[in-house]
Motif scaffolding. Structure first.
Motif, PDB file in Angstrom:
ATOM      1  N   LYS A  25       0.816  -1.211   0.000  1.00 54.10           N
ATOM      2  CA  LYS A  25       0.000   0.000   0.000  1.00 54.10           C
ATOM      3  C   LYS A  25       0.855   1.268   0.000  1.00 54.10           C
ATOM      4  CE  LYS A  25      -2.332  -1.110   3.669  1.00 54.10           C
ATOM      5  NZ  LYS A  25      -1.847  -2.492   3.790  1.00 54.10           N
ATOM      6  N   SER A  26       1.851   1.311   0.885  1.00 56.67           N
ATOM      7  CA  SER A  26       2.649   2.525   0.999  1.00 56.67           C
ATOM      8  C   SER A  26       3.400   2.813  -0.290  1.00 56.67           C
ATOM      9  CB  SER A  26       3.644   2.389   2.155  1.00 56.67           C
ATOM     10  OG  SER A  26       2.949   2.156   3.351  1.00 56.67           O
ATOM     11  N   THR A  27       4.005   1.783  -0.867  1.00 58.15           N
ATOM     12  CA  THR A  27       4.752   1.955  -2.112  1.00 58.15           C
ATOM     13  C   THR A  27       3.807   2.429  -3.224  1.00 58.15           C
ATOM     14  OG1 THR A  27       5.975   0.023  -1.347  1.00 58.15           O
ATOM     15  CG2 THR A  27       6.474   0.823  -3.550  1.00 58.15           C
ATOM     16  N   MET A  28       2.625   1.849  -3.231  1.00 54.12           N
ATOM     17  CA  MET A  28       1.629   2.235  -4.225  1.00 54.12           C
ATOM     18  C   MET A  28       1.207   3.700  -4.055  1.00 54.12           C
ATOM     19  SD  MET A  28      -0.771   2.045  -6.424  1.00 54.12           S
ATOM     20  CE  MET A  28      -1.100   0.353  -6.902  1.00 54.12           C
ATOM     21  N   ILE A  29       0.976   4.102  -2.808  1.00 52.30           N
ATOM     22  CA  ILE A  29       0.551   5.480  -2.550  1.00 52.30           C
ATOM     23  C   ILE A  29       1.674   6.445  -2.911  1.00 52.30           C
ATOM     24  CG2 ILE A  29      -0.122   7.110  -0.730  1.00 52.30           C
ATOM     25  CD1 ILE A  29      -1.614   4.741   0.593  1.00 52.30           C
ATOM     26  N   ASP A  30       2.907   6.038  -2.610  1.00 54.14           N
ATOM     27  CA  ASP A  30       4.063   6.851  -2.973  1.00 54.14           C
ATOM     28  C   ASP A  30       4.073   7.091  -4.487  1.00 54.14           C
ATOM     29  OD1 ASP A  30       6.399   8.157  -1.924  1.00 54.14           O
ATOM     30  OD2 ASP A  30       7.628   6.641  -2.920  1.00 54.14           O
ATOM     31  N   ALA A  31       3.918   6.016  -5.247  1.00 59.04           N
ATOM     32  CA  ALA A  31       3.979   6.117  -6.711  1.00 59.04           C
ATOM     33  C   ALA A  31       2.771   6.878  -7.274  1.00 59.04           C
ATOM     34  CB  ALA A  31       4.045   4.715  -7.325  1.00 59.04           C
ATOM     35  N   LEU A  32       1.583   6.526  -6.798  1.00 57.65           N
ATOM     36  CA  LEU A  32       0.366   7.176  -7.296  1.00 57.65           C
ATOM     37  C   LEU A  32       0.353   8.654  -6.908  1.00 57.65           C
ATOM     38  CD1 LEU A  32      -2.424   6.934  -8.678  1.00 57.65           C
ATOM     39  CD2 LEU A  32      -3.383   6.311  -6.448  1.00 57.65           C
ATOM     40  N   GLY A  33       0.756   8.930  -5.675  1.00 57.87           N
ATOM     41  CA  GLY A  33       0.787  10.310  -5.192  1.00 57.87           C
ATOM     42  C   GLY A  33       1.711  11.175  -6.034  1.00 57.87           C
ATOM     43  N   LEU A  34       2.915  10.653  -6.310  1.00 62.77           N
ATOM     44  CA  LEU A  34       3.868  11.402  -7.128  1.00 62.77           C
ATOM     45  C   LEU A  34       3.314  11.662  -8.521  1.00 62.77           C
ATOM     46  CD1 LEU A  34       7.522  10.205  -6.602  1.00 62.77           C
ATOM     47  CD2 LEU A  34       6.420  12.341  -5.904  1.00 62.77           C
ATOM     48  N   HIS A  35       2.662  10.634  -9.076  1.00 60.00           N
ATOM     49  CA  HIS A  35       2.065  10.790 -10.403  1.00 60.00           C
ATOM     50  C   HIS A  35       1.012  11.902 -10.402  1.00 60.00           C
ATOM     51  CE1 HIS A  35       0.710   9.533 -14.397  1.00 60.00           C
ATOM     52  NE2 HIS A  35      -0.516   9.708 -13.937  1.00 60.00           N
ATOM     53  N   LEU A  36       0.173  11.909  -9.371  1.00 63.46           N
ATOM     54  CA  LEU A  36      -0.881  12.926  -9.276  1.00 63.46           C
ATOM     55  C   LEU A  36      -0.274  14.318  -9.126  1.00 63.46           C
ATOM     56  CD1 LEU A  36      -3.406  11.003  -6.973  1.00 63.46           C
ATOM     57  CD2 LEU A  36      -3.653  11.483  -9.426  1.00 63.46           C
TER      58      LEU A  36
ATOM     59  N   GLU B 201      -1.880   4.371 -15.779  1.00 69.67           N
ATOM     60  CA  GLU B 201      -3.131   3.748 -16.210  1.00 69.67           C
ATOM     61  C   GLU B 201      -4.158   3.747 -15.066  1.00 69.67           C
ATOM     62  OE1 GLU B 201      -0.135   2.567 -16.637  1.00 69.67           O
ATOM     63  OE2 GLU B 201       0.159   2.373 -18.807  1.00 69.67           O
ATOM     64  N   LEU B 202      -3.673   3.471 -13.865  1.00 71.86           N
ATOM     65  CA  LEU B 202      -4.572   3.477 -12.711  1.00 71.86           C
ATOM     66  C   LEU B 202      -5.138   4.882 -12.487  1.00 71.86           C
ATOM     67  CD1 LEU B 202      -5.863   2.342 -10.121  1.00 71.86           C
ATOM     68  CD2 LEU B 202      -3.680   2.711  -8.949  1.00 71.86           C
ATOM     69  N   ALA B 203      -4.248   5.887 -12.532  1.00 72.21           N
ATOM     70  CA  ALA B 203      -4.669   7.277 -12.331  1.00 72.21           C
ATOM     71  C   ALA B 203      -5.706   7.679 -13.382  1.00 72.21           C
ATOM     72  CB  ALA B 203      -3.457   8.206 -12.382  1.00 72.21           C
ATOM     73  N   GLU B 204      -5.452   7.256 -14.605  1.00 72.23           N
ATOM     74  CA  GLU B 204      -6.366   7.542 -15.717  1.00 72.23           C
ATOM     75  C   GLU B 204      -7.733   6.881 -15.489  1.00 72.23           C
ATOM     76  OE1 GLU B 204      -5.938   9.343 -18.366  1.00 72.23           O
ATOM     77  OE2 GLU B 204      -7.689   8.725 -19.550  1.00 72.23           O
ATOM     78  N   HIS B 205      -7.687   5.617 -15.072  1.00 72.42           N
ATOM     79  CA  HIS B 205      -8.919   4.869 -14.806  1.00 72.42           C
ATOM     80  C   HIS B 205      -9.740   5.552 -13.706  1.00 72.42           C
ATOM     81  CE1 HIS B 205     -11.559   1.406 -14.725  1.00 72.42           C
ATOM     82  NE2 HIS B 205     -11.344   1.216 -13.434  1.00 72.42           N
TER      83      HIS B 205
END
Lengths: 333, 333
Positions: free
Chosen positions: A66-77, A247-251
């Motif tokens: 979860k944390s790694t995912m949030i790190d990556a998704l957060g940076l993308h956003l 892709e996740l952010a887009e979805h």
């Protein structure tokens, strides 16, 4: 804190001052009556935020990334111009907080980014308390200009159900091969998901991921649809390698746009507002009861009778509640 | 149900009639006011049980082998002349119940044994509700002659903390090699354990178990001791092969005997009685509030204001509670 002080507080908060935001969250987490009054005043003084904000829930068992995912998704956003707040809910330790081994923050990049704010919730509260604090912390973050709020929960208890009552889109994170059972993913949690993401789809695990994705997508079709009529899609990603994150952010954006166009977004928020009212009432009722000092002598007499086995807890409770209702209103007036 | 009917009910229950026990538990799980009154009357009519009973909590994440362990331990206890009731608490699915895949009962042998009674708790309740129901179901089981009551929880949320408030001895089940993190074992849960059992210590996993045992025992020494001054021992077993089960049962009896000899057993039960009073009061208070029909028109007016953004949930809650307290006592008189 005076009325003026609350005003200064609010002004700093709305300007996005991080220290003020952190202190404001501490204020709403306080169980002292004076602080709670101030917190209410502060919350009411906030300007209503225009609705380009999105509230995301991310859940999954420990170890799923979860944390790694949030790190990556957060940076993308953030790369897309958003400001990202992360509220991590983990009330499982009531005595001393934290995991026995490890539990270090893995949001390394997000933690040092100026457009991000990360906050673990205070542990030790009741489930209702955690839910209220998280919701109000989210409102504070939005007032401070964070237009993407991510609420992280460990997906095995009741917290993610509470979080489902305050977010626009929920992401359930899973890994392939661990088996549904070992992951502790129960039907109820699956039913709160708007998107299911298989993480750690990298290296030799990729084939297992493809199979797991098909299996999961079939299993999900057997569940009831969400209120907006949809079943969640299963996406694959590797948070460590950053793959699948755009892709996740887009979805997510597509889902939000769809819900906004057909009214489901507004409906969901309205029904959440009612849920929030309900839990606020419940919590304030319990607080008013435990705070009423005039009940104390009566209460300790009843406790003695219960301990001595002369009175059942249910009967004692009945008497206490009747007394609470006949003392005319809160002592402060 | 009349007063006489409650008497008949109680007589059948005390004789150990399983159908009556099952129906009595359904009665306490009901949220209807009439049923709750009957449940209270039934609970109060029960004779006080002599204290050779022992209440055991068993917790651990999904996949750790709780059911197999309870099957083996339960059979062993029955072999020693005990009668065993198992209450399984799993409130994680609020919408439709059960795990999405699997979740079949694995207590095959216990399920068909005449000296055993197995009951999953009703899901969908609040945490407080589940705790009250479980505690009262335990009292019913004891009245029906089950002198060993095992309460099973999934060790990742707040349930095992609630269970800690109603059991004499808690067993935390873990497996070696899965890693503390993947097992989701948080400090707070570790702190409620009286015994830690490493399960699946069979075949090639045996060496890993020995190492894990040493590591765990060291880690545990760093935690605060329980109220009785002890740190939990780490035992090893293989529930599937039945190995280590007699030793675990023996260890449990020794702990109970020790606690009884120095007064810690009685102290723990007394403090649990107070906890139970507290949670009973809280739950009845919430029920009295939601059941008070005279609040309904006022409530729906406030809900409209909250939805329209004219009133904050906190202020609306304040007004509702003040109204609740000034309507003089429960409507039924």
């Amino acid at each position: 804190m005076s009325h003026d002080a609350i005003g200064t507080y609010r002004d700093l908060l709305v300007k996005g001052d991080r220290g003020t935001l952190a202190r404001a969250i501490t204020l709403i987490e306080s169980s002292a009556e004076a602080q709670q009054q101030q917190a209410r005043e502060l919350l009411e003084s906030l300007p209503s935020v225009t609705d380009n904000g999105l509230r995301l829930g991310i859940t999954g068992i420990p170890g799923v990334g979860k944390s790694t995912m949030i790190d990556a998704l957060g940076l993308h956003l953030i790369g897309q111009g958003h400001r990202v707040a992360v509220l991590a809910v983990d009330p499982s330790s009531t005595r001393s907080g934290g995991s026995i081994l490890g539990d270090k923050t893995r949001m390394d990049r997000l933690a040092v980014n100026d457009a991000a704010f990360i906050r673990p919730t205070a542990t030790g509260g009741t489930l209702g308390g955690v839910a209220r604090c998280t919701r109000e912390a989210m409102l504070l973050c939005e007032a401070a200009g964070y237009d993407r709020v991510i609420i992280e929960t460990v997906g095995v208890g009741q917290n993610e159900l509470a979080v489902d009552r305050m977010t626009d889109i929920n992401i359930l994170l899973m890994i392939a091969g661990a088996g549904d059972e070992l992951q502790g993913i129960k039907r109820g949690i699956m039913e709160t998901a708007d998107v299911v993401v298989l993480n750690k789809c990298d290296g030799p695990a990729k084939n297992a991921c493809m199979n797991a994705r098909t299996d999961l997508q079939h299993a999900i079709q057997l569940l009831p649809a969400r209120a907006n009529g949809r079943h969640p899609q299963v996406l694959m990603c590797s948070a460590v390698e950053g793959k699948g994150i755009p892709e996740l952010a887009e979805h997510i954006e597509q889902l939000a746009a769809l819900d906004k166009s057909n009214g489901a977004f507004t409906e969901r928020r309205k029904s959440q507002q009612l849920d929030h009212l309900k839990s606020t009432v419940e919590q304030q009722l319990l607080e008013a009861f435990s705070r009423d000092e005039r009940l104390l002598p009566f209460r300790s007499a009843l406790e003695k009778s219960v301990m001595a086995g002369e009175l059942s807890p249910s009967r004692a409770a009945e008497q206490l509640i009747a007394r609470f209702r006949t003392t005319d209103g809160p002592p402060r007036g």
